[in-house]
Design a protein around this motif. Structure first.
Motif, PDB file in Angstrom:
ATOM      1  N   LYS A 154      56.114  33.059  44.170  1.00 42.44           N
ATOM      2  CA  LYS A 154      55.345  31.942  45.002  1.00 42.44           C
ATOM      3  C   LYS A 154      54.700  32.872  46.237  1.00 42.44           C
ATOM      4  O   LYS A 154      55.133  33.848  46.609  1.00 42.44           O
ATOM      5  CB  LYS A 154      55.983  30.917  45.115  1.00 42.44           C
ATOM      6  CG  LYS A 154      57.242  30.785  45.814  1.00 42.44           C
ATOM      7  CD  LYS A 154      57.874  29.344  46.060  1.00 42.44           C
ATOM      8  CE  LYS A 154      59.456  29.578  46.882  1.00 42.44           C
ATOM      9  NZ  LYS A 154      59.995  28.472  46.751  1.00 42.44           N
ATOM     10  N   THR A 206      49.667  31.114  45.489  1.00 42.34           N
ATOM     11  CA  THR A 206      48.789  30.171  46.036  1.00 42.34           C
ATOM     12  C   THR A 206      47.484  30.801  46.769  1.00 42.34           C
ATOM     13  O   THR A 206      46.524  30.109  46.724  1.00 42.34           O
ATOM     14  CB  THR A 206      49.454  29.102  47.320  1.00 42.34           C
ATOM     15  OG1 THR A 206      50.093  30.017  48.016  1.00 42.34           O
ATOM     16  CG2 THR A 206      50.450  28.302  46.415  1.00 42.34           C
ATOM     17  N   ALA A 237      48.852  29.108  41.292  1.00 48.00           N
ATOM     18  CA  ALA A 237      48.357  27.622  42.174  1.00 48.00           C
ATOM     19  C   ALA A 237      47.247  28.057  43.129  1.00 48.00           C
ATOM     20  O   ALA A 237      47.305  27.605  44.386  1.00 48.00           O
ATOM     21  CB  ALA A 237      49.703  27.107  42.614  1.00 48.00           C
ATOM     22  N   LYS A 281      44.018  28.377  45.457  1.00 46.80           N
ATOM     23  CA  LYS A 281      43.135  27.826  45.993  1.00 46.80           C
ATOM     24  C   LYS A 281      41.975  28.329  46.426  1.00 46.80           C
ATOM     25  O   LYS A 281      42.040  29.771  46.580  1.00 46.80           O
ATOM     26  CB  LYS A 281      43.786  26.632  46.869  1.00 46.80           C
ATOM     27  CG  LYS A 281      44.743  25.722  46.151  1.00 46.80           C
ATOM     28  CD  LYS A 281      45.483  24.773  47.177  1.00 46.80           C
ATOM     29  CE  LYS A 281      46.419  24.068  46.717  1.00 46.80           C
ATOM     30  NZ  LYS A 281      46.973  23.243  47.735  1.00 46.80           N
TER      31      LYS A 281
END
Length: 334
Positions: free
Chosen positions: A10, A34, A57, A59
């Motif tokens: 992550k 992310t 994830a 963005k």
């Protein structure tokens, strides 16, 4: 090559990673990244050909990509806003998969730049709206999936130039058009899904022989189609007439891993994905306004696994010849 997919990593992708020379194939899929750390053009240090960042994830901002890239999968993330037109600056793009994000706005017209290179375009399950621009259709397309958006208007007739098209999914949109008879001119079409739109009118015209020799999945359910079907309507649907599976294209399995769609079987809706595309055979014309008798030629489709003709206005007897469909697992005439 760098493959760190299917882990539990992550946070940010560090900028120093792209300073390592010689990257060509990078796979970060199925993690919990992310964002990308560093300047927006961090990728452009290397000549990357394949980049898979799906199922994370990520963005905004959407990264600037090297012009060398041929394969980009960024599905199943949290990108939003309009599809960045910087994608149209890529010179050699062949596969673009942006499904399952929060993209909105219209489909970029600049896709015409990829007229001879783009073979896979999957934009499924976003919030795209407006008409599908004719010029956004690459003649090289083999697989096109724009299902589960808010697209409207007519199906782009420039698809008639896509002579290699095998997979077409426009389910769950707001297309308002008559049945695209011209699709019969595409010799390799295997999967046709028009489900849950506002298509209307007959799917048969006198003098027009609708033959789909390689079609395996035909789903036009939940539209406004109407009229009677001739007795020989399903004649010439050769792939469904055989209960033997023959692989039509050695790349078909890999392309189909990028997409999925819903089918109704045994009273339930389920998701069809992956290898099932190439071995499943189904006809679903339910939820329309068809009338008259059930065409006897349906009994020619000996490879059928699912047949759904429910929620129409058919009359007469159930054809006894349906007993020829020995592979049938689900039939719905309710």
């Amino acid at each position: 090559n760098l493959d760190i997919s299917q882990n539990q990593i992550k946070g940010n992708v560090p900028a120093w990673l792209w300073c390592l020379p010689g990257f060509a194939y990078v796979d970060f899929s199925l993690n919990s990244f992310t964002c990308f750390y560093g300047p927006a053009d961090v990728f452009q240090i290397n000549e990357i050909y394949l980049l898979d960042i799906s199922s994370n994830a990520f963005k905004n901002p959407f990264p600037l990509l090297p012009k060398s890239i041929t394969f980009l999968s960024a599905s199943d993330n949290q990108f939003s806003g309009e599809i960045p037109t910087t994608i149209c600056q890529l010179d050699s793009l062949e596969t673009l998969v942006l499904s399952n994000n929060n993209f909105s706005g219209s489909i970029p017209r600049c896709f015409e730049k990829f007229n001879t290179t783009l073979t896979v375009l999957h934009l499924q399950n976003n919030s795209l709206f407006g008409k599908f621009p004719e010029e956004s259709v690459s003649v090289a397309l083999i697989s096109l999936d724009v299902g589960r958006n808010q697209l409207s208007g007519e199906l782009p007739k420039s698809l008639i130039n896509c002579t290699h098209l095998e997979f077409l999914n426009v389910e769950d949109n707001k297309f308002n058009d008559t049945f695209p008879f011209w699709l019969r001119l595409l010799p390799g079409l295997q999967i046709l899904i028009l489900r849950s739109n506002e298509f209307h009118g007959p799917i048969h015209y006198p003098g027009v022989f609708l033959s789909f020799p390689r079609l395996r999945i035909f789903d036009i359910s939940k539209n406004l189609f109407s009229g009677a079907l001739p007795l020989d309507y399903f004649s010439g649907w050769n792939a469904m007439s055989s209960d033997v599976y023959i692989a039509d294209n050695k790349y078909m399995f890999k392309r189909n891993t990028f997409s999925s769609f819903n089918i109704a079987s045994k009273g339930l809706e389920m998701i069809l994905a992956g290898i099932s595309f190439s071995i499943y055979k189904t006809v679903d014309i339910s939820g329309n306004r068809f009338e008259g008798e059930i065409p006897k030629s349906i009994s020619l489709l000996k490879g059928l696994i699912v047949l759904s003709m429910s929620n129409n206005a058919f009359i007469g007897h159930i054809p006894p010849s349906l007993s020829n469909l020995t592979n049938l697992e689900s039939i719905d005439l309710s």
